[in-house]
Scaffold this active site. Sequence first.
Site, PDB file in Angstrom:
ATOM      1  N   HIS A 136       0.789  -1.167  -0.126  1.00  0.00           N
ATOM      2  CA  HIS A 136      -0.067  -0.025   0.123  1.00  0.00           C
ATOM      3  C   HIS A 136       0.966   1.177  -0.008  1.00  0.00           C
ATOM      4  CE1 HIS A 136      -4.015   1.911   1.579  1.00  0.00           C
ATOM      5  NE2 HIS A 136      -3.419   2.628   0.895  1.00  0.00           N
ATOM      6  N   HIS A 138       1.948   4.865  -1.586  1.00  0.00           N
ATOM      7  CA  HIS A 138       1.726   5.924  -2.384  1.00  0.00           C
ATOM      8  C   HIS A 138       3.072   6.522  -2.634  1.00  0.00           C
ATOM      9  CE1 HIS A 138      -2.668   7.004  -1.206  1.00  0.00           C
ATOM     10  NE2 HIS A 138      -2.313   6.128  -0.231  1.00  0.00           N
ATOM     11  N   LYS A 219      -6.117  -0.154  -8.803  1.00  0.00           N
ATOM     12  CA  LYS A 219      -6.568   0.424  -7.495  1.00  0.00           C
ATOM     13  C   LYS A 219      -8.070   1.072  -7.715  1.00  0.00           C
ATOM     14  CE  LYS A 219      -6.938   1.793  -3.321  1.00  0.00           C
ATOM     15  NZ  LYS A 219      -5.981   2.780  -2.996  1.00  0.00           N
ATOM     16  N   HIS A 221     -10.356   3.430  -5.935  1.00  0.00           N
ATOM     17  CA  HIS A 221     -10.279   4.475  -4.695  1.00  0.00           C
ATOM     18  C   HIS A 221     -11.396   5.411  -4.975  1.00  0.00           C
ATOM     19  CE1 HIS A 221      -9.224   7.611  -1.794  1.00  0.00           C
ATOM     20  NE2 HIS A 221      -7.811   6.799  -1.571  1.00  0.00           N
ATOM     21  N   HIS A 248     -10.347   0.629  -2.055  1.00  0.00           N
ATOM     22  CA  HIS A 248     -10.789   1.744  -0.944  1.00  0.00           C
ATOM     23  C   HIS A 248     -12.266   2.267  -1.336  1.00  0.00           C
ATOM     24  CE1 HIS A 248      -9.647   5.744   1.278  1.00  0.00           C
ATOM     25  NE2 HIS A 248     -10.884   5.801   0.837  1.00  0.00           N
ATOM     26  N   HIS A 274      -7.127  -0.935   4.201  1.00  0.00           N
ATOM     27  CA  HIS A 274      -7.436  -0.452   5.567  1.00  0.00           C
ATOM     28  C   HIS A 274      -9.076  -0.783   5.743  1.00  0.00           C
ATOM     29  CE1 HIS A 274      -8.478   2.757   2.578  1.00  0.00           C
ATOM     30  NE2 HIS A 274      -7.131   3.056   2.545  1.00  0.00           N
ATOM     31  N   HIS A 322      -6.580  13.716   2.030  1.00  0.00           N
ATOM     32  CA  HIS A 322      -7.682  13.791   0.934  1.00  0.00           C
ATOM     33  C   HIS A 322      -8.081  15.106   0.547  1.00  0.00           C
ATOM     34  CE1 HIS A 322      -7.734   9.448   1.008  1.00  0.00           C
ATOM     35  NE2 HIS A 322      -7.602   9.541   2.305  1.00  0.00           N
ATOM     36  N   ASP A 362       0.550   2.799   3.778  1.00  0.00           N
ATOM     37  CA  ASP A 362      -0.355   4.023   3.310  1.00  0.00           C
ATOM     38  C   ASP A 362       0.636   5.129   3.279  1.00  0.00           C
ATOM     39  OD1 ASP A 362      -2.319   5.193   2.178  1.00  0.00           O
ATOM     40  OD2 ASP A 362      -3.733   4.805   4.127  1.00  0.00           O
TER      41      ASP A 362
END
EC number: 3.5.1.5
Length: 569
Positions: A136, A138, A219, A221, A248, A274, A322, A362
């Site tokens: 995971h 980024h 992925k 999201h 996600h 998560h 976010h 993450d």
Amino acid sequence: MAYKIDRKTYAQTYGPTAGDRVRLADTELFIEVEKDLTTYGDEVKFGGGKVIRDGMGQSQVRRADGAVDTVITNALIVDWWGIIKADVGIKDGMIFEIGKAGNPDIQDNVDIVIGASTEVIAGEGHILTAGSIDTHIHFICPQQIETALASGITTMLGGGTGPATGTNATTCTPGSFHISRMLQSAEAFPMNLGFYGKGNSTNESNLIDQVEAGACGLKLHEDWGTTPSTINSCLNIADKFDVQVCIHTDTLNEAGFVEDTINAIAGRTIHTFHTEGAGGGHAPDIIKICGEKNVLPSSTNPTRPYTRNTLEEHLDMLMVCHHLDSKIPEDIAFAESRIRRETIAAEDILHDIGAFSVIASDSQAMGRVGEVITRTFQTAHKMKVQRGPLMQDSDRNDNYRVKRYISKVTINPAIAHGIDKHVGSIEKGKIADLVLWKPSFFAVKPELVVKGGSIVWSQMGDANASIPTPGPVHGRPMFASFGQSLIKSSFTFLSKNSIDQNIPNKLSLQKKCIAVENTRNINKSHLKLNSKLPNILVDPQTYEVFSDGELLTCEPLDEVPMAQRYFLL
């Protein structure tokens, strides 16, 4: 006549043997050596006046005739399959054998032949684990990679293009242009790397383009719109091309509730990120998805373990990651809906019973890339202190619990992403990505990291000193971090389709590219020691979590091990 030696002296000389116990760092976790594959009286050890000398422990066998390149002597292996003492032979960058090393001309039952071409790494008194895998990531900044390597991570899978706003929030490398550039960038780093494409599109051609460009997974999201239709499209392509889908889910329940997501997944294999929900996902009950057989559930490390500071730090982290605005009440409400002490507390226990199977970082998007292994074993410690020994363990050791938790950062993420033939455990024939730890620093600071059979990172003293040990001692990159050695010691994971389409040559990639495989025919039962399928219910008013009718709750810790006494600055 045999010479008898007491256990303490033996352990100090050759490391612990069967029946000896070892404490892990400053935790309350203790492991016991289950088996010793070396031979008493015939142990090999390097040094002045020691065994590995020509005609003694070192044979006349040439490399071409079977002598290994490197042997790690008398190491205490901690892996999902066991906790054993053994020598480990490495050849051509791969794990050649696990067993007894030495000279077959004068010693019996030698599995690993030491010759003049063999280098020695002293494993006596050290723990050896497989290099860990973080699924995971980024990819916000390249400096993450060195930080991860310094913690014992040797494989990083995720998405991103650098500090773009999309990458700050989502683990996606969108489109063929960005995937190509990230694959080319991967050539510079002593790390196994793989990149996820953006899975949020109902036009399946967009997804095919990314898989064909080299994405090793897709992925989904919520920030890009994780709706039932995008879930279905993404899984259709994953099934067609044999890549994993990571998800996600929809925190705000705009496009549906957790039941709608489960229906859209329709029994197909998927890796849920998560899964507790603080990192994102259907509020307040995404956690119940861990009871689905086709779901491979993971956690990220900001909620590992539940402490008195966990809730307090999450709100600001979430707002930044976010792209939320603290001046907008709806943005604050969105953030607050994800942070629930009840589900975070339950997450600790779900890990301990093997219902959550993987832990990842993450990185820089609420999680800390250099703390995956540390926080995994902080969670194990917390559960030992609060819940006592597992049913499979005893008052003497925590072997099963330790094997369960090491699986969460090694073999299980490898299985989930179709790379377990190559990495994820210490087994014959796999890439020699190995981490050596002093027990007092286990899961905190590796002593040495081997990457593809060569030393890539190590604790090292002053380079101008007369010996390697004078301070300041800290982790530093070693020779396998540079030049062509880096290229030969690290690997890039791509889709099989992209390799068939000759993408590595088209992009002039020099690292060996390996296809992910068997991501679609697996389910939770394939995950080692972490395959429990509880029936989870979440009270929508109180957020209390029940597993098979039992309330899952625990107190936050005020103080964790593996913390400030190890990090003074």
